[in-house]
Design an enzyme around this catalytic site. Structure first.
Site, PDB file in Angstrom:
ATOM      1  N   CYS A  17       0.827  -1.200   0.000  1.00 10.15           N
ATOM      2  CA  CYS A  17       0.000   0.000   0.000  1.00 10.15           C
ATOM      3  C   CYS A  17       0.870   1.262   0.000  1.00 10.15           C
ATOM      4  O   CYS A  17       1.487   1.563  -1.016  1.00 10.15           O
ATOM      5  CB  CYS A  17      -0.989  -0.056   1.160  1.00 10.15           C
ATOM      6  SG  CYS A  17      -2.418   0.990   0.888  1.00 10.15           S
ATOM      7  N   HIS A  21      -3.608  -5.059   0.559  1.00 11.52           N
ATOM      8  CA  HIS A  21      -3.001  -5.565   1.803  1.00 11.52           C
ATOM      9  C   HIS A  21      -3.092  -7.088   1.832  1.00 11.52           C
ATOM     10  O   HIS A  21      -4.046  -7.631   2.400  1.00 11.52           O
ATOM     11  CB  HIS A  21      -3.747  -5.001   3.021  1.00 11.52           C
ATOM     12  CG  HIS A  21      -3.516  -3.553   3.248  1.00 11.52           C
ATOM     13  ND1 HIS A  21      -2.506  -3.074   4.041  1.00 11.52           N
ATOM     14  CD2 HIS A  21      -4.163  -2.475   2.758  1.00 11.52           C
ATOM     15  CE1 HIS A  21      -2.544  -1.755   4.052  1.00 11.52           C
ATOM     16  NE2 HIS A  21      -3.535  -1.363   3.281  1.00 11.52           N
ATOM     17  N   GLU A  74      -1.654  -9.174   3.601  1.00 19.95           N
ATOM     18  CA  GLU A  74      -1.504  -9.785   4.937  1.00 19.95           C
ATOM     19  C   GLU A  74      -2.836 -10.213   5.545  1.00 19.95           C
ATOM     20  O   GLU A  74      -2.880 -11.106   6.378  1.00 19.95           O
ATOM     21  CB  GLU A  74      -0.769  -8.842   5.903  1.00 19.95           C
ATOM     22  CG  GLU A  74      -1.438  -7.507   6.200  1.00 19.95           C
ATOM     23  CD  GLU A  74      -1.054  -6.417   5.211  1.00 19.95           C
ATOM     24  OE1 GLU A  74      -0.501  -6.762   4.145  1.00 19.95           O
ATOM     25  OE2 GLU A  74      -1.308  -5.236   5.496  1.00 19.95           O
TER      26      GLU A  74
HETATM   27  N1  GLN Z   1      -2.124   6.726   2.876  1.00 22.33           N
HETATM   28  C1  GLN Z   1      -2.193   5.974   1.679  1.00 22.33           C
HETATM   29  C2  GLN Z   1      -3.530   6.080   0.975  1.00 22.33           C
HETATM   30  O1  GLN Z   1      -4.493   6.504   1.554  1.00 22.33           O
HETATM   31  C3  GLN Z   1      -1.857   4.525   1.959  1.00 22.33           C
HETATM   32  C4  GLN Z   1      -2.873   3.837   2.818  1.00 22.33           C
HETATM   33  C5  GLN Z   1      -2.381   2.526   3.353  1.00 22.33           C
HETATM   34  O2  GLN Z   1      -1.189   2.247   3.318  1.00 22.33           O
HETATM   35  N2  GLN Z   1      -3.275   1.709   3.879  1.00 22.33           N
HETATM   36  O3  GLN Z   1      -3.638   5.732  -0.163  1.00 22.33           O
END
Ligand code: GLN
Length: 614
Positions: free
Chosen positions: A415, A551, A553
């Site tokens: 992310c 994500h 995970e």
């Molecule tokens: N802050 C970033 C976004 O909003 C990444 C978010 C995250 O890593 N979950 O896209």
């Protein structure tokens, strides 16, 4: 439907969630369909607005639910897929009752905690318990309900009262209560009195104290619930006399007192419970329709626990994040790393690095801290930059990514980690940065951190969802289509055309700039269904440099490690090339085998599935 309510006594944070998940695991290993509900008596509607400093990680479900991290335990242990309504909070219950009141559903009556809130709780639980959590769509037979906090908390009173009524509503053979308590150990040496509970070094000489357990059971009884099993957390096994004492003072048979002492791995907990007859007790108490004896299927858990105890070789991963002082903030990330490390037969060492420590400002103010952080980073076998929000430490994360890229160190960006990998590449390979460091405007960046950047390589691409707070976040399961046949990550996923993974973000790589990156070897190998959103990056000519916008995970399982993490661990252990050359197969030494020799065809199948998938 059989309901098992798990309550806690004395203090929280002693592993109630693990015990509840383990009970579910044993039931599932007997062929039953098991679901789980976690009750959090706080007033927040969900965990979406929590700060990771305060509450640990926010766990994301397929349906986009932002829930308590305990739901992750249930999904991992039981290999199920929960929905947002499996996490019940005081906020949600009150909201539903107030909405009904506004609609006039109560026909002018006074709306009260009893019966309206307590009825709403019972209805919620009964409705949610029936929702399938397995791929096969079968309705669950058993619902494990974990009540957060400890008995006696003001917040949990309406819930306790709801279950007091509920036990009569659903009849005795369909409801039971497991109470998780603490048995501290005290010992005297000379003038010193020491207290030891739940230490990593079991102390067998101290005296095990039953009074806190007696008090909490009395409190529970006073509220109208009687424990069927008292699970005692303690640092070393309970002495027989202590068990007898608890049995006598708490008005249960000694067989209903279960010892859950500290063990080397959470994988041992289901076996620990099973060894003390938990399954046969529940079977008889709830007249369960059992098809399979649990022993055989629990062998897998035993094997995992034994394997993790036997590991000799180490693999270290630098976790370059922001909330590194609180390991709870990265629970699922750590679990995913552990699953993969176990699959490659290595003992995992996580090197936590606060990314701000890698920045030049720290070198000036606290040079020792700076050098130590760099030393930790440089000595790791692989680098992971997890998700996150906010500008603090983002420059440090880019330094770590730069180092991994140039030194050919295995790297996984998740992310925010992927977004920063793209920013780093733009600055240092495409040269989109101010060479003289006079202004940050010309440095490539995410508009989250520098809205004025002349090179906005990561931009706001909201997905409009109804709702208030967080309404523009892209949340939950979305499809990623692999665009390239040579993608390493695609191979790790088993050569599939697409994957469905969970998201939680607002910003994304600017699709218009894609060709600049691809010309220099940073490929966008996975995109969303419309081909507008960049989901996976891979760097050419690097041992493993992968970034994912989702994500992974959240869907990693002990026996089915998440492929992006698995790739990182394979590369960090120096096994990735061999694995890919062998057509994505581990060497026989590394694969799980059923040494009991008595596996059922069903078990053989799942074994095969594991081998062929990863
Ligand atoms: N802050 C970033 C976004 O909003 C990444 C978010 C995250 O890593 N979950 O896209």
């Amino acid at each position: 439907m059989k309901y098992i309510l798990v309550t806690g006594g004395v203090i929280s944070g002693i592993g109630k969630g693990i015990i509840a998940s383990s009970v579910g695991t044993i039931l599932k290993s007997c062929g039953l369909h098991v679901t789980a509900i976690k009750i959090d008596p706080y007033i927040n509607i969900d965990a979406g607005t929590f700060s990771p400093y305060e509450h640990g990680e926010v766990f994301v479900l397929d349906d986009g639910g932002e829930v308590d991290l305990d739901l992750g335990n249930y999904e991992r242990f039981l290999d199920i897929c929960l929905t947002k309504d499996n996490n019940l909070t005081t906020g949600k219950i009150y909201q539903s009752v107030i909405n009904k009141e506004r609609r006039g559903d109560y026909l002018g009556k006074t709306v009260q905690v009893v019966p309206h809130i307590t009825d709403a709780i019972q209805e919620w639980v009964m409705k949610q318990a029936r929702i399938s959590v397995d791929d096969d769509g079968v309705e669950p037979q058993v619902c494990v309900i974990e009540l957060g906090g400890t008995v006696g908390d003001i917040e949990s009173m309406p819930f306790i009262e709801a279950f007091r009524q509920f036990q009569f509503k659903v009849k005795r053979e369909n409801f039971c209560n497991i109470h998780v308590s603490l048995v501290p150990q005290v010992w005297h040496s000379g003038e010193h009195v020491a207290l030891n509970f739940l230490s990593s070094e079991p102390n067998t000489t101290g005296e095990q104290k039953t009074k806190p357990t007696q008090n909490s059971v009395r409190e529970l009884r006073g509220l109208g619930l009687s424990p069927d099993l008292i699970m005692c957390r303690c640092s070393s096994p309970l002495e027989t006399s202590v068990k007898e004492k608890i049995s006598m003072f708490c008005h249960v048979e000694p067989t209903q007192v279960i010892c859950v002492h500290d063990v080397s791995s959470v994988y041992r907990v289901p076996l620990l419970l099973e060894d003390q007859g938990v399954m046969s007790y529940l079977c008889q108490r709830l007249s369960l329709p059992i098809e399979v004896r649990p022993r055989k299927m629990l062998t897998k858990w035993k094997e995992m626990a034994d394997r993790s105890a036997r590991l000799l070789e180490h693999v270290s991963i630098a976790l370059v994040g922001k909330y590194t002082k609180l390991s709870d903030s990265y629970t699922s990330v750590i679990k995913a790393l552990e699953h993969s490390a176990l699959a490659v037969n290595h003992k995992l060492e996580v090197k936590y690095i606060d990314s701000a420590d890698l920045e030049a400002a720290t070198l000036q103010d606290e040079p020792v801290k700076y050098h130590e952080a760099w030393q930790r980073l440089c000595s790791a076998h692989g680098v992971l930059v997890p998700g996150g929000f906010g500008v603090r430490g983002t420059e440090g994360k880019m330094h770590a990514i730069n180092w991994a890229r140039k030194q050919n160190k295995p790297f996984l960006g998740v992310c925010l980690g992927m977004q920063l990998a793209v920013c780093e590449f733009a600055r240092n390979v495409l040269g989109w940065e101010d060479q003289f460091h006079l202004s940050s405007f010309s440095d490539a960046n995410s508009t989250e951190f520098n809205p004025e950047s002349t090179h906005p390589v990561v931009i706001d691409m909201p997905e409009h969802n109804p709702g208030e707070m967080g309404g523009t976040m892209r949340l939950g399961k979305r499809r990623t289509i692999f665009k390239s046949g040579t993608s390493v990550l695609r191979k790790l996923y088993g050569g599939v055309e697409y994957v469905d993974e969970r998201h939680r973000h607002r910003f994304e790589v600017n699709p218009e700039l894609k060709h600049h990156f691809e010309k220099k070897g940073l490929r966008f190998v996975g995109q969303d269904v419309e081909g507008e959103r960049m989901e996976v990056i891979e760097l050419e000519d690097h041992c493993y440099f992968v970034g994912v916008q989702y994500h992974p995970e959240f869907t990693s399982r002990p026996i089915k490690p998440s492929p992006p993490y698995f790739g990182l661990l394979l590369a960090a252990a120096g096994k990735l090339q061999g694995y890919l050359n062998k057509g994505c197969r581990l060497s026989p030494r590394d694969t799980y085998s059923d040494r009991s020799g008595s596996s059922s065809p069903e078990e053989d199948m799942s074994e095969l599935k594991f081998l062929s998938l990863y």
